[in-house]
Design an enzyme around this catalytic site. Structure first.
Site, PDB file in Angstrom:
ATOM      1  N   ASP A 191      -3.651  -6.104 -29.612  1.00  0.00           N
ATOM      2  CA  ASP A 191      -4.878  -6.139 -30.326  1.00  0.00           C
ATOM      3  C   ASP A 191      -6.211  -5.757 -29.574  1.00  0.00           C
ATOM      4  O   ASP A 191      -6.912  -5.838 -30.473  1.00  0.00           O
ATOM      5  CB  ASP A 191      -4.755  -7.254 -31.480  1.00  0.00           C
ATOM      6  CG  ASP A 191      -4.458  -8.736 -30.582  1.00  0.00           C
ATOM      7  OD1 ASP A 191      -4.220  -8.646 -30.012  1.00  0.00           O
ATOM      8  OD2 ASP A 191      -4.517  -9.355 -31.739  1.00  0.00           O
ATOM      9  N   THR A 192      -5.696  -6.068 -28.465  1.00  0.00           N
ATOM     10  CA  THR A 192      -7.427  -6.115 -27.563  1.00  0.00           C
ATOM     11  C   THR A 192      -8.114  -4.313 -27.933  1.00  0.00           C
ATOM     12  O   THR A 192      -9.005  -4.231 -27.835  1.00  0.00           O
ATOM     13  CB  THR A 192      -7.399  -6.659 -26.426  1.00  0.00           C
ATOM     14  OG1 THR A 192      -6.203  -4.999 -25.961  1.00  0.00           O
ATOM     15  CG2 THR A 192      -6.419  -7.489 -26.124  1.00  0.00           C
ATOM     16  N   ASP A 242       1.124  -6.576 -30.645  1.00  0.00           N
ATOM     17  CA  ASP A 242       0.678  -7.270 -31.027  1.00  0.00           C
ATOM     18  C   ASP A 242       0.964  -7.911 -32.524  1.00  0.00           C
ATOM     19  O   ASP A 242       0.958  -6.807 -32.913  1.00  0.00           O
ATOM     20  CB  ASP A 242      -0.577  -7.856 -30.320  1.00  0.00           C
ATOM     21  CG  ASP A 242      -0.798  -8.603 -29.714  1.00  0.00           C
ATOM     22  OD1 ASP A 242      -0.127  -8.905 -28.788  1.00  0.00           O
ATOM     23  OD2 ASP A 242      -2.002  -8.469 -28.955  1.00  0.00           O
ATOM     24  N   LYS A 260       4.409  -9.706 -29.923  1.00  0.00           N
ATOM     25  CA  LYS A 260       3.807 -10.949 -30.029  1.00  0.00           C
ATOM     26  C   LYS A 260       3.235 -11.590 -30.275  1.00  0.00           C
ATOM     27  O   LYS A 260       2.817 -10.952 -31.052  1.00  0.00           O
ATOM     28  CB  LYS A 260       2.993 -10.183 -28.177  1.00  0.00           C
ATOM     29  CG  LYS A 260       2.214 -12.030 -28.186  1.00  0.00           C
ATOM     30  CD  LYS A 260       1.719 -11.527 -26.813  1.00  0.00           C
ATOM     31  CE  LYS A 260      -0.030 -10.681 -26.746  1.00  0.00           C
ATOM     32  NZ  LYS A 260      -0.758 -11.481 -27.698  1.00  0.00           N
ATOM     33  N   GLU A 272       0.844 -15.008 -31.237  1.00  0.00           N
ATOM     34  CA  GLU A 272       0.041 -15.843 -30.742  1.00  0.00           C
ATOM     35  C   GLU A 272       0.283 -17.423 -32.025  1.00  0.00           C
ATOM     36  O   GLU A 272       0.358 -17.455 -32.312  1.00  0.00           O
ATOM     37  CB  GLU A 272      -1.715 -15.810 -31.053  1.00  0.00           C
ATOM     38  CG  GLU A 272      -2.076 -14.401 -30.121  1.00  0.00           C
ATOM     39  CD  GLU A 272      -3.110 -14.519 -30.088  1.00  0.00           C
ATOM     40  OE1 GLU A 272      -4.571 -15.503 -30.681  1.00  0.00           O
ATOM     41  OE2 GLU A 272      -3.781 -13.442 -29.803  1.00  0.00           O
ATOM     42  N   GLU A 291      -2.039 -17.719 -21.823  1.00  0.00           N
ATOM     43  CA  GLU A 291      -3.826 -17.352 -21.283  1.00  0.00           C
ATOM     44  C   GLU A 291      -4.498 -18.208 -21.342  1.00  0.00           C
ATOM     45  O   GLU A 291      -4.559 -18.856 -21.737  1.00  0.00           O
ATOM     46  CB  GLU A 291      -3.975 -15.806 -22.385  1.00  0.00           C
ATOM     47  CG  GLU A 291      -5.438 -15.816 -22.455  1.00  0.00           C
ATOM     48  CD  GLU A 291      -5.506 -14.434 -23.368  1.00  0.00           C
ATOM     49  OE1 GLU A 291      -6.926 -14.136 -23.024  1.00  0.00           O
ATOM     50  OE2 GLU A 291      -5.043 -14.378 -24.186  1.00  0.00           O
TER      51      GLU A 291
END
Length: 268
Positions: free
Chosen positions: A51-52, A90, A120, A122, A185
């Site tokens: 999502d970066t 993501d 992925k 979070e 991270e």
């Protein structure tokens, strides 16, 4: 090698074998077909459609503006390009924060509408029920602990995460729920190493030192194609942004002086 002389696909099982054999895992972000193709040909093990994309491609200040439709759009391109690498996508905000059924639907879209292989998610121990439900539904999940970019407004910014006991608890809960790997991270090297030792699945570090199974970076940071802040943990291997600027400047000059197009670029 595969039976058709193509490289064998990286899978959750082959990643686990890497961990057990003490072999390193490489992971980079990709958001389009040509970048993914070059990274795959370079032997990168995992491509992350992060999502970066909202930041490094879209120019936003955070990852929060990335939508599920945008993630599918970019994932479809990357999935088509990757012949060997596993492609992980993501789950963007708020797909991993709403009802569990919403996350399952989002993960199912990734598997059905793209050629990608996993998602992925979070979060820490509080995400264990969601991870378990998704894995039970047939959706491989990579967990993400430590700094959580989607949580930036709660955390008050991007900062190093130092709560070792909590982070270990988060990673172990994710593993117990069925996560095939844990991304760590922005934590001190000693903390990341302790997390790695506490779980048996592969660990992927970013800003977490060298004690993890593998490493990931944002490709735009890696190749110098950024227009802003570069984190401390980044090593820049190329200056592609400067190369683009120089090429564009040379093109402009050749147009202005009339040397482009020349005979070689013109039809007779």
């Amino acid at each position: 090698m595969g039976s058709d002389n193509t490289p064998s696909r990286i899978t959750t099982r082959s990643l686990q074998l890497r961990r057990e054999r003490g072999q390193a895992i490489s992971m980079l972000t990709a958001y389009d077909f040509p970048t993914a193709k070059f990274l795959d040909e370079a032997g990168i093990d995992i491509l992350l459609v992060g999502d970066t994309v909202a930041m490094v491609v879209g120019g936003h200040e955070t990852t929060l503006p990335a939508t599920m439709d945008q993630m599918i759009y970019h994932s479809e391109m990357v999935g088509r390009a990757a012949k060997r690498a596993m492609v992980v996508v993501d789950l963007p905000f708020p797909e991993g924060q709403l009802q569990v059924s919403r996350s399952i639907e989002a993960g199912a879209r990734v598997l059905q509408e793209t050629k990608c292989h996993a998602v992925k998610l979070e979060g820490g121990a509080e995400q264990a029920p969601r991870i378990e439900a998704m894995v039970t539904a047939g959706i491989p999940v990579m967990a993400h602990v430590g700094l959580r970019p989607q949580n930036i407004h709660v955390d008050g910014g991007y900062r190093v995460q130092r709560e070792q006991e909590k982070l270990i608890h988060d990673a172990k809960a994710a593993e117990s729920a069925g996560a095939f790997a844990v991304l760590i991270e922005c934590v001190p090297e000693s903390v990341a190493a302790a997390i790695h030792d506490a779980v048996s699945v592969p660990t992927i570090g970013i800003g977490a030192g060298g004690g993890t199974t593998g490493q990931v970076l944002v490709t735009h940071d890696l190749i110098g194609l950024t227009a802003g802040y570069t984190p401390k943990f980044v090593r820049t291997y190329a200056s592609v942004g400067e190369t683009i600027r120089q090429a564009a400047e040379a093109f402009r000059q050749s147009v202005e002086d009339g040397s482009f197009p020349g005979p070689d670029e013109s039809f007779k």
